[in-house]
Structure formats: C-alpha cells, structure tokens
Motif scaffolding. Sequence first.
Motif, PDB file in Angstrom:
ATOM      1  N   SER A   1       0.829  -1.202   0.000  1.00  0.00           N
ATOM      2  CA  SER A   1       0.000   0.000   0.000  1.00  0.00           C
ATOM      3  C   SER A   1       0.865   1.254   0.000  1.00  0.00           C
ATOM      4  CB  SER A   1      -0.923  -0.008   1.218  1.00  0.00           C
ATOM      5  OG  SER A   1      -1.681   1.172   1.278  1.00  0.00           O
ATOM      6  N   GLN A   2       1.932   1.230   0.813  1.00  0.00           N
ATOM      7  CA  GLN A   2       2.823   2.389   0.895  1.00  0.00           C
ATOM      8  C   GLN A   2       3.574   2.595  -0.411  1.00  0.00           C
ATOM      9  OE1 GLN A   2       4.954   1.180   4.369  1.00  0.00           O
ATOM     10  NE2 GLN A   2       3.344   1.854   5.767  1.00  0.00           N
TER      11      GLN A   2
ATOM     12  N   ASP B   1       2.990   9.656  -4.839  1.00  0.00           N
ATOM     13  CA  ASP B   1       2.418  10.840  -4.211  1.00  0.00           C
ATOM     14  C   ASP B   1       3.338  11.423  -3.139  1.00  0.00           C
ATOM     15  OD1 ASP B   1       0.103  10.592  -5.744  1.00  0.00           O
ATOM     16  OD2 ASP B   1      -0.777   9.183  -4.325  1.00  0.00           O
ATOM     17  N   LYS B   2       4.629  11.127  -3.232  1.00  0.00           N
ATOM     18  CA  LYS B   2       5.570  11.650  -2.242  1.00  0.00           C
ATOM     19  C   LYS B   2       5.581  13.178  -2.261  1.00  0.00           C
ATOM     20  CE  LYS B   2       8.951   7.953  -1.606  1.00  0.00           C
ATOM     21  NZ  LYS B   2      10.317   7.491  -1.924  1.00  0.00           N
ATOM     22  N   VAL B   3       5.406  13.740  -3.456  1.00  0.00           N
ATOM     23  CA  VAL B   3       5.341  15.200  -3.587  1.00  0.00           C
ATOM     24  C   VAL B   3       3.906  15.576  -3.940  1.00  0.00           C
ATOM     25  CG1 VAL B   3       6.176  17.217  -4.825  1.00  0.00           C
ATOM     26  CG2 VAL B   3       7.746  15.347  -4.301  1.00  0.00           C
ATOM     27  N   LEU B   4       3.265  16.326  -3.049  1.00  0.00           N
ATOM     28  CA  LEU B   4       1.896  16.790  -3.275  1.00  0.00           C
ATOM     29  C   LEU B   4       1.938  18.230  -3.774  1.00  0.00           C
ATOM     30  CD1 LEU B   4       0.222  15.455   0.013  1.00  0.00           C
ATOM     31  CD2 LEU B   4       0.206  14.368  -2.233  1.00  0.00           C
ATOM     32  N   LYS B   5       1.151  18.515  -4.809  1.00  0.00           N
ATOM     33  CA  LYS B   5       1.105  19.868  -5.361  1.00  0.00           C
ATOM     34  C   LYS B   5      -0.335  20.323  -5.441  1.00  0.00           C
ATOM     35  CE  LYS B   5       5.310  19.294  -8.128  1.00  0.00           C
ATOM     36  NZ  LYS B   5       5.912  19.320  -9.487  1.00  0.00           N
TER      37      LYS B   5
ATOM     38  N   VAL C   1       3.673  23.230  -2.546  1.00  0.00           N
ATOM     39  CA  VAL C   1       4.313  21.935  -2.778  1.00  0.00           C
ATOM     40  C   VAL C   1       4.714  21.344  -1.433  1.00  0.00           C
ATOM     41  CG1 VAL C   1       6.240  20.715  -3.851  1.00  0.00           C
ATOM     42  CG2 VAL C   1       5.180  22.652  -5.035  1.00  0.00           C
ATOM     43  N   LEU C   2       4.231  20.130  -1.163  1.00  0.00           N
ATOM     44  CA  LEU C   2       4.565  19.428   0.075  1.00  0.00           C
ATOM     45  C   LEU C   2       5.341  18.165  -0.284  1.00  0.00           C
ATOM     46  CD1 LEU C   2       2.360  18.842   3.195  1.00  0.00           C
ATOM     47  CD2 LEU C   2       3.510  16.893   2.128  1.00  0.00           C
TER      48      LEU C   2
END
Length: 215
Positions: free
Chosen positions: A129-130, A136-140, A145-146
Amino acid sequence: EFAKEENSKELMLLVEDNQELREFLRSIFSPMYRVVEAADGKEGASKALKYLPDIIISDVMMPEKDGIEMTRELRADMTTSHIPIILLTGKTTIESKLEGLEYGADDYITKPFGVMELISRVKAMLRRSQKSQEKDKVLKLGNIVLDREKHSVTVGKEPVELTYKEYELLKLLMTNAGIVTTRELILDRVWGIDFEGESRTLDMHIKTLRQKLKE
C-alpha cells in the motif's frame, strides 16, 4: 525535523463480531499499530469512513452487514476505496474466497490461522500500500508543494516553516483535496483517536496555517 509521535503509527480497523477473537487480535496488533474496533459490518463501514484506517481486518460472517457487503460498500466510496482489506473466514471453498476478492478484498485468510502468518500478511499488505503511494511523495496544489520525503513545504519557491501538527494538517487536507474533510476526522487523524481537547485547537492551527501559506 518532526518528532515521531504515537499517532503517527498506522491505524488498523478490526471488524469482528466475536468479542473474544476481537480482543485477541487487538492484543496482537496494538503494540504495532493504533487499533479501532467494530462489532459488525455496519459499524465497520461507519468507522472506516470516520477514521480512514491504513488497513482493515474483517470477519466475513457477521450480523447487520457481513464482511463482503462492507467491502463492496467501502470500495464504492472514493474516500475509502484505496484502503487494503483482509478478510477472515471459516469458509474454505474456492468459491467463497473468489467472492470476497471479486468484491474488492485484497487478501483472504482462513480460520484457524497462525498468528505469525497473519502478522506477515498485514505487514506485506501495508508495504504494498505504501509503495503504491510513493508516486504521491510530492503533493502539489496551486503553488503549494509538500514533499513527504523531505518533510518540507514551499509556497511558490519560498520555504515555509511549519510545526509538526501544521504539517500533518496540511498533508491531510492536500491528500483529500476536493473531498469534504470533517472536523472530527481531522482531529482523529492529526491529533489521534483519543484526543479530548477542544476543537478550538483545530481552529488555531487552521488560522496559523492560513497565515503562513498566505494567498
């Protein structure tokens, strides 16, 4: 840097109508994960929507709503469709297993089961699952940007210093962009299921987060 807090453990939902077995499963998994319990499929579906657990272990034969019905319901809801589900069953026929897998279960374990086998299946499921979420390690979102790996947030090109809770709050909101996220869910996921503080705590964090993110 962000401290490793108790509520950063993965959250498991145990759905089992047999109280003795449910308590046994809790005793196995509570040292490793945060555990929420439900006594039937109806309560299980409700708590899955409320807590958005990282994994669900569910019996098949239960009153109110069985495990297969619950699985089918959760798979049809976009907020819970991604959650890994392991079904426990006393049935040993191929047909019964295929039915569970057909309606969205990720794995099937027949009772009686070995404790170590169940633990290893859960760990393998969480790893898969991980891995599926690594993209999606980088969310925009807009100019925000996270980066989950670096635990960093930038607005435009400017770094933003967030506290642990502000970071977790922003991550939850960005992960669920476009989905209504209730106050109760936010408090459960960011502050922990046993949090008894006032919801003003959340208001304060939303206020400071808005100030730091500006426009």
